[in-house]
Design a protein around this motif. Structure first.
Motif, PDB file in Angstrom:
ATOM      1  N   SER A  45       0.757  -1.137  -0.097  1.00 42.78           N
ATOM      2  CA  SER A  45       0.034   0.145  -0.041  1.00 42.78           C
ATOM      3  C   SER A  45       0.861   1.367  -0.012  1.00 42.78           C
ATOM      4  O   SER A  45       0.450   2.047  -0.468  1.00 42.78           O
ATOM      5  CB  SER A  45      -0.992  -0.053   1.196  1.00 42.78           C
ATOM      6  N   GLN A  93      -2.653   3.540  10.593  1.00 37.88           N
ATOM      7  CA  GLN A  93      -4.203   3.931  10.541  1.00 37.88           C
ATOM      8  C   GLN A  93      -4.715   4.287   9.193  1.00 37.88           C
ATOM      9  O   GLN A  93      -5.633   4.036   8.697  1.00 37.88           O
ATOM     10  CB  GLN A  93      -4.572   4.601  11.805  1.00 37.88           C
ATOM     11  N   HIS A  94      -3.893   5.487   8.784  1.00 36.58           N
ATOM     12  CA  HIS A  94      -4.262   6.112   7.417  1.00 36.58           C
ATOM     13  C   HIS A  94      -4.317   5.118   6.216  1.00 36.58           C
ATOM     14  O   HIS A  94      -5.257   5.061   5.597  1.00 36.58           O
ATOM     15  CB  HIS A  94      -3.427   7.352   7.266  1.00 36.58           C
ATOM     16  N   GLN A 124      -4.614   1.720   6.756  1.00 36.77           N
ATOM     17  CA  GLN A 124      -4.988   0.529   7.216  1.00 36.77           C
ATOM     18  C   GLN A 124      -4.034  -0.806   6.991  1.00 36.77           C
ATOM     19  O   GLN A 124      -4.412  -1.684   6.385  1.00 36.77           O
ATOM     20  CB  GLN A 124      -6.577   0.223   6.492  1.00 36.77           C
ATOM     21  N   LYS A 180      -1.639  -3.743   7.825  1.00 32.23           N
ATOM     22  CA  LYS A 180      -1.660  -4.930   8.637  1.00 32.23           C
ATOM     23  C   LYS A 180      -0.047  -5.513   8.933  1.00 32.23           C
ATOM     24  O   LYS A 180       0.140  -6.525   9.583  1.00 32.23           O
ATOM     25  CB  LYS A 180      -2.678  -6.072   8.092  1.00 32.23           C
ATOM     26  N   TYR A 187      -0.833  -6.304  14.161  1.00 33.15           N
ATOM     27  CA  TYR A 187       0.154  -5.838  13.008  1.00 33.15           C
ATOM     28  C   TYR A 187       1.245  -7.041  12.846  1.00 33.15           C
ATOM     29  O   TYR A 187       1.720  -7.681  13.972  1.00 33.15           O
ATOM     30  CB  TYR A 187       0.733  -4.720  13.290  1.00 33.15           C
ATOM     31  N   SER A 217      -2.464  -5.373   3.585  1.00 32.46           N
ATOM     32  CA  SER A 217      -2.291  -3.930   3.281  1.00 32.46           C
ATOM     33  C   SER A 217      -0.683  -3.879   4.078  1.00 32.46           C
ATOM     34  O   SER A 217      -0.602  -4.119   5.358  1.00 32.46           O
ATOM     35  CB  SER A 217      -2.956  -3.129   3.844  1.00 32.46           C
TER      36      SER A 217
END
Length: 163
Positions: A3, A22-23, A25, A27, A54, A77
């Motif tokens: 990502s 967070q922005h 998303q 993992k 994560y 992601s």
């Protein structure tokens, strides 16, 4: 899936875990750094920085290729992060740019001799400028300088003539 590809001289840190993760998303985070990989304590600190659900893995500049290819084909992601722009060239060259974002996000980048500050904490040297131009010319990768997603963004294409 990858990502975001990010250059950040702090690798994984508080802003990274609270705002960038967070922005986008995220993992999964792949850290590519020879010094961290070669130091068991630093490597452990990076790997234990995960908060929540994560996965963080650390590699060096020669053993990251297969995990990168696996992450490209994975549904998680993923962010690829490293401390020095020349690693970006290794990353994109390793897969001929395939499966990677057409953007390189640069956060804080160390001051080196002759470097100019282009955004908060982001310094660009002649060597780094050559990497950003190579990525743009070879793979169409647009570099931008942004500490975190909600802060001012400076695009390489708008400042590269200064270098």
């Amino acid at each position: 899936m990858i990502s975001v590809v990010r250059n950040d001289d702090r690798l994984v840190h508080g802003q990274c875990m609270t705002r960038i993760v967070q922005h986008f998303q995220l993992k999964h985070i792949i850290v590519i750094d020879d010094a961290t990989y070669g130091n068991s304590i630093l490597k452990l600190c990076v790997e234990k920085a995960a908060m929540g659900d994560y996965k963080i893995e650390c590699f060096n500049s020669t053993n990251f290729v297969e995990p990168l290819k696996a992450a490209i084909n994975d549904k998680l992601s993923t962010m690829v992060v490293f401390r020095f722009p020349p690693i970006a060239k290794l990353v994109y060259d390793a897969v001929k740019g395939e499966g990677l974002p057409k953007e390189l996000m640069v956060g804080p980048c160390q001051v080196t001799e002759g470097a100019k500050e282009v955004n908060t904490g982001a310094f660009v040297s002649k060597e780094y400028a050559e990497v950003f131009n190579y990525l743009l010319d070879t793979y169409g990768v647009e570099t931008y300088f942004q500490p975190v997603p909600d802060m001012k963004r400076v695009d390489w294409k708008n400042i590269k003539s200064q270098f």
